[in-house]
Write a protein that holds these residues in place. Structure first.
Motif, short mmCIF file in Angstrom:
data_model
loop_
_atom_site.label_atom_id
_atom_site.label_comp_id
_atom_site.label_asym_id
_atom_site.label_seq_id
_atom_site.Cartn_x
_atom_site.Cartn_y
_atom_site.Cartn_z
N ARG A 243 2.20 12.36 4.17
CA ARG A 243 2.00 10.92 4.11
C ARG A 243 3.19 10.34 4.38
O ARG A 243 3.15 9.05 5.17
CB ARG A 243 1.44 10.55 2.80
N LEU A 244 4.41 10.43 3.74
CA LEU A 244 5.64 10.02 3.83
C LEU A 244 5.67 9.67 5.47
O LEU A 244 6.10 8.75 6.10
CB LEU A 244 6.67 10.30 3.37
N PRO A 245 5.84 10.61 6.26
CA PRO A 245 6.28 10.83 7.84
C PRO A 245 5.04 9.76 8.53
O PRO A 245 5.66 9.13 9.36
CB PRO A 245 5.89 12.20 8.32
N ASP B 25 0.91 -1.33 0.04
CA ASP B 25 0.02 0.00 0.07
C ASP B 25 0.97 1.28 -0.04
O ASP B 25 0.62 2.47 -0.66
CB ASP B 25 -0.74 -0.03 1.18
N TYR B 26 1.88 1.32 0.85
CA TYR B 26 2.79 2.25 0.84
C TYR B 26 3.47 2.59 -0.42
O TYR B 26 3.76 3.96 -1.00
CB TYR B 26 3.94 2.10 2.15
N ILE B 27 4.03 1.64 -1.11
CA ILE B 27 4.92 1.67 -2.24
C ILE B 27 3.93 2.15 -3.49
O ILE B 27 4.35 3.05 -4.15
CB ILE B 27 5.38 0.51 -2.73
N ALA B 28 2.70 1.74 -3.20
CA ALA B 28 1.64 2.15 -4.31
C ALA B 28 1.29 3.83 -4.32
O ALA B 28 0.98 4.27 -5.13
CB ALA B 28 0.46 1.24 -4.24
N GLU B 29 0.95 4.11 -2.87
CA GLU B 29 0.55 5.43 -2.79
C GLU B 29 1.88 6.54 -3.05
O GLU B 29 1.72 7.13 -3.81
CB GLU B 29 0.04 5.68 -1.39
N ILE C 102 3.19 15.23 -5.45
CA ILE C 102 4.40 14.77 -4.68
C ILE C 102 4.75 15.36 -3.34
O ILE C 102 5.30 15.07 -2.43
CB ILE C 102 5.75 14.89 -5.65
N ASP C 103 4.52 16.61 -3.31
CA ASP C 103 5.02 17.86 -2.16
C ASP C 103 3.97 17.21 -1.06
O ASP C 103 4.50 17.27 0.21
CB ASP C 103 4.46 19.00 -2.52
N ARG C 104 2.66 17.00 -1.47
CA ARG C 104 1.76 16.50 -0.33
C ARG C 104 2.12 15.03 0.29
O ARG C 104 1.98 15.13 1.56
CB ARG C 104 0.22 16.54 -0.89
N PHE C 105 2.53 14.13 -0.69
CA PHE C 105 2.95 12.72 -0.08
C PHE C 105 4.17 13.07 0.86
O PHE C 105 4.17 12.46 1.92
CB PHE C 105 3.32 12.30 -1.38
N LEU C 106 5.24 13.88 0.40
CA LEU C 106 6.47 14.15 1.15
C LEU C 106 6.19 14.78 2.38
O LEU C 106 6.97 14.26 3.55
CB LEU C 106 7.34 14.89 0.00
#
Length: 251
Positions: free
Chosen positions: A163-165, A127-131, A156-160
């Motif tokens: 979501r990534l944290p 799920d993580y790698i797909a998002e 990308i900015d929003r994910f970084l």
């Protein structure tokens, strides 16, 4: 006839035109995937490598389109690679194939509850790698990143930023829930869940090195170094067989 690893990107179409000939009962494992990046097939490569099981990799685009995408190769029907194959048996869907190989290679927990937790963790890694990948393809999910670099940057900015944290903090909490984060994801020995987590952490560091360095996840960082240092994995990760990440979607 088919040379197993350590040959990277064995171009099997040099010796045959499709996968149908690789159906003898004495054949070893074949892994079918594109040759442009580690991608989802890396989940499977790590299993083969850690288990010390030889495999041939088929990367030829024409063979993949003909035998997998169009279904003209006599295989069980598949939507897309990666596909693993041995004899007449073939299997796709990376998580399913990972769990299947883990069972074959002794990397699936024997305890029923631990096996369920391993599956939970492995699916979460997917799920993580797909998002993360989708953030690089926010406008056109199946289109190349190069055609939407500017328009997908906000994704990308929003994910970084948000979501990534959250993902990394979850994995940190997961590890620290047992053995103070110094052991394995499930149980007392390495399983396919550990290899799946290793892959997504390597992808994270490759794609977002500054964010990975800045994130306060000491157990995760120690886990990554510890699993990478396992002899068979270390040999693979430092070899020419291990492809660099593409740098445009954690793949």
């Amino acid at each position: 006839m088919h040379q197993p690893y350590p040959v990277l990107h064995q171009d099997v179409n040099l010796i045959q035109k499709d996968l149908s000939g690789m159906s003898g009962s004495d054949e070893g494992w074949t892994l079918v995937y594109w040759d442009v990046c580690p991608g989802r097939a890396e989940f499977l490569r790590l299993l083969f490598e850690e288990a010390g099981v030889l495999y041939t990799e088929v990367n030829d685009r024409d063979i993949i389109i003909k035998d997998v995408i169009k279904g003209e190769g006599g295989l069980y029907p598949h939507f897309a690679p990666p596909v693993i194959k041995k004899g007449k048996f073939s299997l796709s869907q990376t998580h399913v194939a990972s769990r299947y190989l883990a069972g074959k290679f002794g990397l699936l927990p024997i305890d029923e509850e631990e096996a369920a937790h391993a599956e939970q963790v492995n699916l979460t890694c997917h799920d993580y790698i797909a998002e993360g990948r989708l953030a690089f393809h926010g406008i056109y999910p199946t289109g190349p990143y190069a055609t939407q670099k500017e328009t997908t940057q906000p994704y990308i900015d929003r994910f970084l930023e948000s979501r990534l944290p959250r993902w990394l903090q979850y994995f940190e909490r997961l590890l620290k829930s047992k053995d103070d984060g110094k052991g394995f994801v499930v149980g007392k020995s390495l399983s396919y869940a550990d290899l799946g987590l290793l892959h997504v952490l390597r992808a994270t560091e490759a794609q977002f090195p500054a964010a990975w360095e800045a994130e306060d996840v000491p157990a995760l960082k120690a886990f990554k170094k510890r699993i990478e240092a396992r002899p068979k994995l270390a040999a693979y990760l430092t070899s020419s067989r291990c492809q660099p990440f593409s740098g445009d979607s954690m793949m």
